[in-house]
Design an enzyme around this catalytic site. Structure first.
Site, PDB file in Angstrom:
ATOM      1  N   ASP A   7       0.855  -1.189   0.000  1.00 26.56           N
ATOM      2  CA  ASP A   7       0.000   0.000   0.000  1.00 26.56           C
ATOM      3  C   ASP A   7       0.890   1.238   0.000  1.00 26.56           C
ATOM      4  OD1 ASP A   7      -2.687   1.239   0.153  1.00 26.56           O
ATOM      5  OD2 ASP A   7      -1.952   2.002   2.066  1.00 26.56           O
ATOM      6  N   GLU A   9       0.801   5.759   0.439  1.00 28.70           N
ATOM      7  CA  GLU A   9       0.105   7.018   0.684  1.00 28.70           C
ATOM      8  C   GLU A   9       0.777   8.066  -0.181  1.00 28.70           C
ATOM      9  OE1 GLU A   9      -2.627   7.267   2.340  1.00 28.70           O
ATOM     10  OE2 GLU A   9      -2.579   5.245   3.202  1.00 28.70           O
ATOM     11  N   HIS A 152      -5.392   6.830   7.594  1.00 35.44           N
ATOM     12  CA  HIS A 152      -4.799   5.848   6.689  1.00 35.44           C
ATOM     13  C   HIS A 152      -3.280   5.838   6.891  1.00 35.44           C
ATOM     14  CE1 HIS A 152      -8.139   4.848   3.793  1.00 35.44           C
ATOM     15  NE2 HIS A 152      -8.662   5.820   4.506  1.00 35.44           N
ATOM     16  N   ASP A 157      -2.564  -0.283   6.647  1.00 34.11           N
ATOM     17  CA  ASP A 157      -3.507  -0.717   5.622  1.00 34.11           C
ATOM     18  C   ASP A 157      -3.039  -2.003   4.943  1.00 34.11           C
ATOM     19  OD1 ASP A 157      -4.994   1.458   6.255  1.00 34.11           O
ATOM     20  OD2 ASP A 157      -4.774   2.509   4.349  1.00 34.11           O
TER      21      ASP A 157
END
Length: 244
Positions: A7, A9, A152, A157
């Site tokens: 994942d 960001e 998040h 995540d």
């Protein structure tokens, strides 16, 4: 099989607008077991986050100022993912950003470094058509606690997605049609082959647990003023067939 749940960001929604990756989280899965050998980077994106993105991840420019750039972590990151199958929720988004970062360094696209990329969002849509399939929705559906998830975070995540992915794929065996060249396929003589089932572990009830179960049945008998249905065993199939 080595799989990496990944994942990211980012500072915004599109690399075409100059947005960059500011966090990467990776969780390693070996033969469907979490290995604990995860990888996590905070990255200085060399720009501010857009307001909407900042509200999602909470990683400020000040916090990221002393973190390494993507160029500085690229070699370690690519060594880690190389040769693995990558699982990403909404893969086109993350892969698009990874490709943009690699292009800035003159490196091949992300998929050239790995075996393949699986989009767990697309998989969830096929398993649960017409339903919400966000990571939060899937955690609720599969009974995975995400109460600790306020903002998040890439590693958090990825850890949640690893549990979701293992739940989504648990107990599903691939059903394939093996049509050998020597067989007459026109007569429909293909063979169905099932992948072997995982070993089933049977745990027998203890004497104490059997006693507690009997207490519950006795209580049901008392409330029903007779014998509850749980004390009756269904007739064998042969007897049912004869009665019919």
């Amino acid at each position: 099989m080595r799989q990496i749940i990944l994942d990211t960001e980012t500072t915004g929604l599109s690399p075409r607008n100059g947005n960059r990756i500011l966090e990467i989280g990776c969780v390693e899965v070996l033969n469907r077991q979490l290995s604990g050998k995860n990888l996590h980077f905070y990255i200085n994106p060399e720009r501010d986050s857009e307001e909407g993105a900042l509200a999602v991840h909470g990683l400020t420019t000040e916090f990221l100022a002393d973190k390494p750039t993507f160029k500085q972590i690229a070699a370690e990151f690519l060594d880690y993912v190389r040769g693995a199958q990558i699982i990403i929720h909404n893969a086109p988004f993350d892969v698009g950003f990874l490709d943009a970062e690699l292009a800035l360094l003159g490196l091949p696209p992300f998929k050239d470094h790995v075996i393949d990329v699986v989009d767990s969002l697309q998989m969830a849509k096929e398993l649960h058509p017409g339903r919400r399939n966000s990571l939060d929705a899937l955690c609720d559906r599969y009974g995975i606690s995400n109460a600790h998830r306020v903002l998040h975070g890439a590693l958090l995540d990825a850890e949640l997605l690893a549990e979701v992915y293992l739940s989504m794929t648990r107990g599903q065996n691939s059903l394939t049609m093996d049509l050998g060249a020597e067989e007459d396929v026109s007569e429909g003589e293909g063979k169905l082959e099932l992948a072997p089932l995982a070993e089933v572990i049977v745990v027998a009830a203890s004497e104490e647990e059997l006693g507690l179960h009997e207490d519950v049945l006795n209580q049901l008998d008392k409330e029903a003023r007779g014998s509850c249905v749980w004390r009756f065993e269904p007739p064998p199939p042969e007897a049912t067939a004869e009665a019919a």
